[in-house]
Design an enzyme around this catalytic site. Structure first.
Site, mmCIF file in Angstrom:
data_model
loop_
_atom_site.group_PDB
_atom_site.id
_atom_site.type_symbol
_atom_site.label_atom_id
_atom_site.label_comp_id
_atom_site.label_asym_id
_atom_site.label_seq_id
_atom_site.Cartn_x
_atom_site.Cartn_y
_atom_site.Cartn_z
ATOM 1 N N ARG A 58 0.814 -1.275 0.252
ATOM 2 C CA ARG A 58 -0.235 -0.134 -0.035
ATOM 3 C C ARG A 58 1.236 1.002 0.049
ATOM 4 O O ARG A 58 0.492 2.144 -1.072
ATOM 5 C CB ARG A 58 -1.108 -0.387 0.833
ATOM 6 C CG ARG A 58 -1.493 -1.024 1.232
ATOM 7 C CD ARG A 58 -1.775 -1.695 2.614
ATOM 8 N NE ARG A 58 -3.161 -0.352 3.274
ATOM 9 C CZ ARG A 58 -4.231 -0.462 3.311
ATOM 10 N NH1 ARG A 58 -4.692 -1.741 2.359
ATOM 11 N NH2 ARG A 58 -4.812 1.163 3.612
ATOM 12 N N THR A 59 2.172 1.519 0.840
ATOM 13 C CA THR A 59 2.800 2.911 1.484
ATOM 14 C C THR A 59 3.584 2.956 -0.050
ATOM 15 O O THR A 59 3.094 4.032 -0.788
ATOM 16 C CB THR A 59 3.342 2.605 2.631
ATOM 17 O OG1 THR A 59 2.834 2.389 3.348
ATOM 18 C CG2 THR A 59 4.003 4.513 2.290
ATOM 19 N N LYS A 86 23.411 -10.076 0.219
ATOM 20 C CA LYS A 86 24.318 -10.005 -0.629
ATOM 21 C C LYS A 86 25.307 -9.898 0.597
ATOM 22 O O LYS A 86 26.934 -9.850 -0.214
ATOM 23 C CB LYS A 86 24.558 -9.918 -1.658
ATOM 24 C CG LYS A 86 23.919 -10.815 -3.488
ATOM 25 C CD LYS A 86 24.485 -9.185 -4.572
ATOM 26 C CE LYS A 86 23.154 -10.161 -5.283
ATOM 27 N NZ LYS A 86 22.917 -8.863 -6.144
ATOM 28 N N ARG A 108 11.960 2.708 3.632
ATOM 29 C CA ARG A 108 11.156 1.868 5.126
ATOM 30 C C ARG A 108 12.310 0.445 5.027
ATOM 31 O O ARG A 108 13.230 0.086 4.305
ATOM 32 C CB ARG A 108 9.814 1.163 4.096
ATOM 33 C CG ARG A 108 9.006 0.355 5.392
ATOM 34 C CD ARG A 108 8.158 -0.073 4.966
ATOM 35 N NE ARG A 108 7.200 0.903 5.566
ATOM 36 C CZ ARG A 108 5.607 0.596 5.603
ATOM 37 N NH1 ARG A 108 5.348 -0.660 5.024
ATOM 38 N NH2 ARG A 108 4.669 1.743 5.142
ATOM 39 N N HIS A 136 6.299 7.210 10.989
ATOM 40 C CA HIS A 136 5.559 6.670 10.094
ATOM 41 C C HIS A 136 5.199 8.274 9.424
ATOM 42 O O HIS A 136 4.311 8.451 9.346
ATOM 43 C CB HIS A 136 4.859 5.883 10.091
ATOM 44 C CG HIS A 136 4.263 4.889 8.821
ATOM 45 N ND1 HIS A 136 4.356 6.134 6.922
ATOM 46 C CD2 HIS A 136 3.401 4.187 7.958
ATOM 47 C CE1 HIS A 136 3.867 4.880 6.188
ATOM 48 N NE2 HIS A 136 3.004 4.220 6.472
#
Lengths: 318, 425
Positions: A58-59, A86, A108, A136
């Site tokens: 969604r974000t 990695k 994020r 957030h």
């Protein structure tokens, strides 16, 4: 210029005037998004990279759409599947990306403070799309816009935030924002999901839904993460729903015109009754999603203006 | 040749005295004379009123040998110690591999002898691999020169294992050094719970976890009669338990770190990983309580808990970053903060920095007396400076005091009468 930030790392560093500036500009973008022609030019020629170290549909979609509507070149990087496996460190990844000259970096990360750290190492504007259980900011801004449109103001409201406060970055950013805008915040949840020291944040804390909802203008439900159940924070889903779930009956304790919010994705029947979530007279959950795109457009627009101004100044000095 | 120093401010922790005088270092590397009155011997060097004190005895220093020499070698740790006025470093066994066999201990002692300009007193692991399952060869390790047994910052979770190790250690008269953190509560925590950690979204542990672990250990001390030292007591809530154990006549002592006495949780600020230590920095109330406990003699030992970490392991999000801070060179100037703020006198500080740790570990240092080894530090308690971490002698530069204004500079350090840092004025 009322918005002076070079990054959007959290609500904490924002002045109330800056919050209002983002929301005011977002109103314009709500109109643009509802128009048949949805194309703005604010980010023309700029490159936006979305770097999500934690799963999000969604974000990420909201940021991508916001960038594209304003003309940015948008790239999505599935950071959690590529470089980290990695053995590359966060800083290395940031430096690599920085060398590609992005202008806006949307990040994020599952760990608190990781986005702050990254912002120290790059030369572009960084937007925090959620870091651990810290902040957030765009979620709090979109919630604020939704509330302001429904209630006509952001001050002198009573907002009840209910659920897993302890692990929620959404709750932290909202508490900070609503405090700055001079609204009253009540936290409702089982004591195991209320963070230590929350009472010192200038909020009221209760584990009783009826008491917490009394007279509330806004009821903000939080998602109960499945993994919290395994962690032994609550005994069972059904007991949680019985004590802290929101349905029409519980909502009756709030103000008669109270609105219901949820940052999504919802667990219907765990924290919120499905019928209530879909009730267009009470629930503004769909509008929150719409406001999300507009607020992200506004935030990126304002940051891009400061970025361009800063670069022009640098050139003048050079 | 005998070196005579005069016009000194002598800090004598044994006598609890801070007074002017003169002191002579004999050619045998011992203190030949110390006097407060009378004329100084002819040809004595005028030290201009600088402080002279026993060299610091720093318990719990991590040197990266074996295994992590890029973080700190015996040579670099020795230089850092000498510059910080530390004349004996009591090393931790949390190396790679752990110092848990007499063979590894022999290696450490040989390397230290070759490379290190200050004295080394090594601790050995209490359990094999510091895994908390089987005790090490305590007797062999004692013979090889171990001064105490510790699993570093790992807690022996299995109480039965710890009780057996303590019982066995008691029979040998050995000292057990433990880290007090209730493992269940503190799992995954990187900060002390409270308003600050919650706002920053950091996984946090209640300060009560320290009390709980100390309570368990004290019960085991009562059961086994072992000599016990808690490496770091940092919370107000743990202090009554310590006091009670002492009152009941148990052989229990406690240390704390200079960082917990001079910094608090708020110093972490915007996720500054150089402030990530174990246990995590505490509230201001806890810090003040710990300082008072040092003043009252309830906390016996102050150490630097010197933990070198490379840049890579600190340039990570706070949760993922390595714990620990270097401290050999900043121990004395940071301690001066406690002196200048009026919280502790110089003799009080030197009891905790030098005399008590030496006594507890059976080492000869910590005294300003004729015949004692001339392990000495000459320092100016007021000299101001701004710390630049790049100038530290340690290979690792992870100090929380980078850019901090400090007072207190070491002018000269002697180990066994030999000048290992600085110069006589």
């Amino acid at each position: 210029m009322t918005f002076t930030q070079t990054h959007l790392l959290g609500i904490e560093p924002l002045h109330p005037v800056e919050i209002a500036a983002v929301l005011d500009l977002a109103e314009d973008y709500v109109a643009l998004n509802r128009a048949p022609e949805k194309h703005g030019q604010a980010l023309d020629g700029l490159t936006q990279i979305n770097m999500f170290f934690e799963a999000s549909t969604r974000t990420q979609a909201s940021f991508e759409l916001a960038g594209k509507r304003l003309g940015a070149d948008v790239m999505n990087m599935e950071a959690r599947t590529s470089s980290l496996k990695k053995g590359e460190t966060l800083i290395d990844t940031a430096m690599t990306l920085n060398a590609m000259h992005p202008d806006l970096l949307v990040v994020r990360h599952p760990q608190s403070g990781a986005v702050d750290l990254l912002a120290q190492k790059v030369t572009c504007a960084v937007l925090n799309a959620g870091d651990g259980r810290h902040e957030h900011p765009t979620q709090a801004l979109l919630d604020a816009l939704t509330i302001r449109r429904a209630k006509g103001r952001l001050h002198r409201l009573t907002v009840a935030i209910c659920g897993d406060i302890a692990h929620s970055r959404v709750a932290r950013s909202n508490i900070l924002l609503l405090g700055k805008m001079e609204s009253r915040v009540r936290l409702i949840g089982p004591p195991t999901l209320i963070p230590a020291g929350a009472a010192e944040w200038g909020v009221e804390v209760t584990d009783d839904m009826e008491e917490g909802l009394k007279g509330a203008d806004v009821v903000m439900m939080l998602r109960l993460q499945k993994e919290r159940m395994d962690g032994g924070f609550i005994p069972s889903e059904r007991e949680y729903y019985w004590r802290f779930g929101l349905d029409a009956e519980t909502l009756a304790h709030a103000a008669p015109d109270a609105i219901v919010m949820h940052p999504g994705p919802m667990n219907r029947g765990v924290e919120i009754d499905g019928l209530l979530a879909d009730d267009i007279n009470r629930s503004v959950i769909q509008e929150q999603v719409e406001m999300g795109v507009a607020v992200r457009m506004a935030a990126m627009d304002l940051l891009a203006r400061n970025l361009r101004a800063g670069r022009a100044e640098e050139r003048a000095h050079a | 040749m005998t070196l005579h120093l005069t016009n000194l401010r002598l800090i004598d922790p044994e006598a609890g005295a801070d007074r002017p005088g003169h002191l002579s270092i004999g050619s045998d590397g011992r203190i030949a004379a110390v006097a407060r009155d009378g004329a100084p011997p002819p040809g004595a060097t005028d030290c201009g009123g600088l402080c002279l004190a026993p060299g610091l005895v720093d318990v719990g220093v991590k040197v990266g040998e074996p295994g992590e020499r890029h973080k700190e070698s015996f040579a670099s740790a020795g230089r850092a110690a000498a510059r910080g006025g530390v004349t004996t470093i009591v090393t931790r066994p949390d190396t790679l591999p752990a110092i848990d066999t007499p063979e590894v201990l022999e290696f450490v002692r040989r390397r230290a002898e070759e490379e290190c300009v200050v004295r080394i007193a090594p601790m050995a692991a209490l359990t094999k691999g510091r895994e908390g399952r089987e005790m090490t060869e305590l007797s062999f390790l004692l013979d090889a020169g171990a001064v105490a047994f510790s699993d570093g910052d790992r807690v022996v979770e299995d109480t039965r294992v710890l009780s057996r190790a303590m019982t066995y250690a008691k029979g040998l008269g050995a000292l057990v050094v433990a880290h007090c953190q209730e493992p269940g509560l503190s799992r995954g925590a990187v900060a002390t719970s409270g308003k600050f950690a919650s706002l920053k979204g950091l996984p946090a542990v209640s300060p009560m976890a320290e009390r709980m672990a100390l309570d368990r250990d004290i019960a085991l001390v009562e059961m086994t009669g072992v000599r016990y030292h808690a490496d770091q007591i940092t919370t107000a809530r743990a202090l009554p338990a310590l006091e009670r154990a002492r009152r009941n006549g148990h052989d229990v002592t406690a240390g704390t770190s200079i960082h917990h006495l001079t910094l608090n949780a708020l110093d972490i600020g915007d996720y500054r990983t150089f402030f990530k230590v174990k246990p995590p920095l505490r509230s201001e109330d806890d810090r003040v309580a710990a300082v008072q406990a040092v003043g009252a003699g309830l906390i016996d030992v102050i150490s630097s808990m010197h933990t070198p970490q490379d840049e890579e392991s600190k340039r990570l999000p706070f949760e993922a970053a390595a714990s620990g801070a270097v401290g050999l060179e900043t121990l004395l100037p940071a301690a001066m903060r406690l002196f200048h703020s009026g919280a502790l006198t110089l003799p009080q500080l030197w009891r905790a920095l030098s005399l008590n740790p030496a006594r507890r570990l059976g080492l000869p240092g910590g005294r300003l007396a004729v015949g004692a080894p001339a392990d000495l530090v000459l320092f100016d308690p007021d000299a101001p400076f701004v710390l630049d971490r790049a100038t530290l002698a340690s290979k690792s530069k992870n100090t929380p005091f980078d850019g901090a204004r400090m007072e207190g500079r070491v002018r000269a350090t002697w180990v066994g009468g030999a000048l290992v840092h600085g110069a006589v004025p």
